[in-house]
Design a protein around this motif. Structure first.
Motif, mmCIF file in Angstrom:
data_model
loop_
_atom_site.group_PDB
_atom_site.id
_atom_site.type_symbol
_atom_site.label_atom_id
_atom_site.label_comp_id
_atom_site.label_asym_id
_atom_site.label_seq_id
_atom_site.Cartn_x
_atom_site.Cartn_y
_atom_site.Cartn_z
ATOM 1 N N VAL A 8 101.036 -32.998 109.812
ATOM 2 C CA VAL A 8 99.589 -33.577 109.477
ATOM 3 C C VAL A 8 99.697 -34.017 108.063
ATOM 4 C CG1 VAL A 8 97.214 -32.848 109.175
ATOM 5 C CG2 VAL A 8 98.531 -31.583 111.159
ATOM 6 N N ILE A 40 95.449 -24.064 108.430
ATOM 7 C CA ILE A 40 94.873 -25.585 108.665
ATOM 8 C C ILE A 40 94.125 -25.516 109.819
ATOM 9 C CG2 ILE A 40 96.877 -26.382 109.651
ATOM 10 C CD1 ILE A 40 96.445 -29.224 108.527
ATOM 11 N N ARG A 41 92.665 -26.125 109.769
ATOM 12 C CA ARG A 41 92.088 -26.071 110.987
ATOM 13 C C ARG A 41 91.824 -27.450 111.373
ATOM 14 N NH1 ARG A 41 85.877 -23.619 110.640
ATOM 15 N NH2 ARG A 41 85.546 -25.521 109.680
ATOM 16 N N LYS A 42 91.722 -27.903 112.640
ATOM 17 C CA LYS A 42 91.157 -29.052 113.216
ATOM 18 C C LYS A 42 89.970 -28.878 113.557
ATOM 19 C CE LYS A 42 92.000 -33.336 115.195
ATOM 20 N NZ LYS A 42 92.150 -34.242 114.471
ATOM 21 N N CYS A 43 88.967 -29.519 112.875
ATOM 22 C CA CYS A 43 87.591 -29.237 113.247
ATOM 23 C C CYS A 43 87.105 -30.089 114.677
ATOM 24 C CB CYS A 43 86.733 -29.833 112.169
ATOM 25 S SG CYS A 43 87.119 -28.836 110.435
ATOM 26 N N ASP A 85 89.917 -37.799 109.531
ATOM 27 C CA ASP A 85 90.899 -38.181 110.661
ATOM 28 C C ASP A 85 89.964 -39.263 111.384
ATOM 29 O OD1 ASP A 85 93.487 -37.633 111.931
ATOM 30 O OD2 ASP A 85 92.143 -37.495 113.510
ATOM 31 N N TRP A 90 90.390 -32.613 109.286
ATOM 32 C CA TRP A 90 91.429 -31.249 109.101
ATOM 33 C C TRP A 90 90.924 -30.447 107.916
ATOM 34 C CZ3 TRP A 90 95.328 -29.863 112.555
ATOM 35 C CH2 TRP A 90 95.875 -30.910 113.620
ATOM 36 N N VAL A 92 92.351 -27.609 105.098
ATOM 37 C CA VAL A 92 93.617 -27.068 104.716
ATOM 38 C C VAL A 92 92.960 -25.923 104.034
ATOM 39 C CG1 VAL A 92 95.889 -27.020 103.564
ATOM 40 C CG2 VAL A 92 95.060 -28.884 104.770
#
Length: 478
Positions: A8, A40-43, A85, A90, A92
């Protein structure tokens, strides 16, 4: 490309999934620039939203992340970076090696009031810090409270973004945002989302921690807000705090300052006054004292970890709360009839079950073994200063080679204890064992007390472990 191979922003390599929630998936990732691990999160926008609503969620998510990045509070997970994105952003965050409060209760059972109060103080400090940014949490529950390996308590897993002005991410029709059993009644009814809602959720979370279940367990959601939760039976001095937080009327709930004062009194009980100098001391009753006829599993947790081990920094909001105790205090312990005292020439005493065999290694390690071979109790001198207990146990964990090893916890404890390490493993015969190793000081010496029992018999042996841990201390006259 497999998720674990994804890079990423040309920097963060995804390793494996840590959690999955309503607002996206969280991975453990390697920061290949600073060579550290991060979360790390993908919203992801909630399902069922239109294009305009999804864009609103994205904007609020970015605003929330920027707000949290400036908090700098040890009881709130730190946001390190925000990566826009084309699809969804994302976020962190720092990676905190930990177990959730939910996992702790599932593994060890209900926690004692003093420890729950210390956890509550940390969560309250985190909520207070975030509210100053104009953003609410609105998803406080046992799963979002992390108990770090070093004793740090961190609030994570923030729910759908919402500001204190009432602007919030829309939820699909017919759904209940957050974990329903921990959501304030006014939110279930579609009312305002305010800081008072977070306080209700804090109360529900602490209720679960001390009772082992959420309030209104087994009742329909409709019961929340129209009735009172089942009266707590394990909460003891925490009962008033829970009742003050779990008020259906937001205006009737305790204020944050009142919650902090009450929690601190439970987490840091005032030591009893010393007897007047002229009083004639009573003869020491080293072989007799108080014993609860029915020892619950929660009592073991009280003996093992009565509080988090984070360092107390006065009454400053955001400081790590802890429970303090006098390292010289000597508690009287009444033994059950199937126990006897072992008075060791090195200066400590401990209650051991009658009939257990004992042996001493040339190194000085003392071992007590049940007639059937398990459980075992081992006591050895430790040269590690009590303040370094957590670091010492983590270093020891790195050195051991045990089959099918799984850590349950490593936590700091209040004085005179130092730290505790609990884990499971497989012995050479293929048996599954569970162990608890506690470091503590006796006078000027450090000791390691370790209990091992078959995993299948652990619960049945908890009353014995309670007596052993509660009794370990300086020998009479020391």
């Amino acid at each position: 490309m497999a998720p674990q191979e994804q890079l990423v922003a040309g920097r963060y390599r995804l390793l494996h999934t840590l959690a999955t929630g309503r607002m996206g998936k969280v991975w453990l990732a390697a920061d290949e620039v600073l060579h550290r691990q991060v979360a790390i999160r993908k919203c992801v926008s909630p399902a069922g939203l239109g294009a305009d609503e999804q864009e609103q969620v994205r904007e609020l998510t970015m605003r929330e992340a920027r707000a949290f990045a400036g908090i700098g509070n040890p009881n709130v997970v730190s946001v390190l970076d925000v990566l826009p994105d084309e699809d969804e952003p994302w976020i962190v965050m720092e990676y905190v090696a930990s177990r959730s409060l939910l996992q702790v209760v599932q593994d060890s059972g209900p926690l004692p009031p003093a420890r729950v109060a210390a956890i509550g103080l940390a969560v309250l400090h985190g909520l207070t810090a975030t509210s100053r940014t104009g953003v609410l949490h609105l998803d406080v529950e046992p799963a979002s409270v992390l108990i770090g390996d070093g004793g740090r308590i961190v609030l994570s897993d923030f729910g759908p973004p919402v500001t204190d002005e009432g602007v919030h991410a829309p939820a699909p029709a017919g759904t209940v945002p957050g974990s329903a059993r921990y959501v304030a009644p006014e939110r279930l009814a579609g009312g305002d989302r305010t800081a008072q809602a977070d306080l209700w959720s804090l109360g529900a979370t602490l209720y679960h921690a001390v009772e082992g279940r959420p309030p209104y367990a087994g009742k329909p959601l409709e019961a929340i807000g129209v009735g009172t939760p089942d009266p707590p039976v394990r909460a003891g001095p925490l009962t008033g705090v829970l009742e003050g937080l779990l008020q259906c009327d937001p205006a009737a709930r305790l204020l944050p300052s009142e919650v902090e004062d009450r929690l601190r009194r439970v987490a840091e009980p005032t030591a009893p006054p010393a007897p007047p100098p002229a009083a004639t001391p009573k003869p020491a009753r080293s072989r007799h004292v108080r014993w609860a006829a029915a020892v619950a599993a929660a009592a073991v947790i009280a003996a093992v970890g009565a509080a988090t081990g984070t360092a107390r920094d006065g009454h400053r909001p955001g400081a790590h709360p802890t429970v303090t105790a006098s390292p010289t205090a000597r508690r009287a312990v009444v033994l059950p009839p199937d126990f006897t005292w072992w008075i060791d020439p090195t200066g400590f005493r401990v209650a051991v079950p009658r009939g257990w065999r004992h042996s001493r290694e040339p190194t000085g390690e003392l071992t007590f073994t049940a007639p059937e071979g398990r459980p075992t109790l081992r006591i050895s001198r430790s040269a590690v200063p009590p303040d370094d207990g957590v670091a010492a146990l983590i270093a020891e964990e790195d050195r051991v080679r045990l089959g099918s090893y799984r850590r349950i916890r490593i936590e700091a404890l209040p004085a005179p204890h130092s730290a505790v390490w609990e884990y499971t493993f497989q012995n050479r015969s293929g048996g599954q064992l569970r162990a608890l190793r506690r470091l503590q000081a006796v006078q000027d010496h450090g000791y390691a007390v370790e209990w091992r029992a078959p995993t299948t018999a652990w619960a049945a042996q908890l009353p014995k472990l309670t007596v052993v841990l509660d009794s370990f201390g300086p020998a009479a006259g020391r």
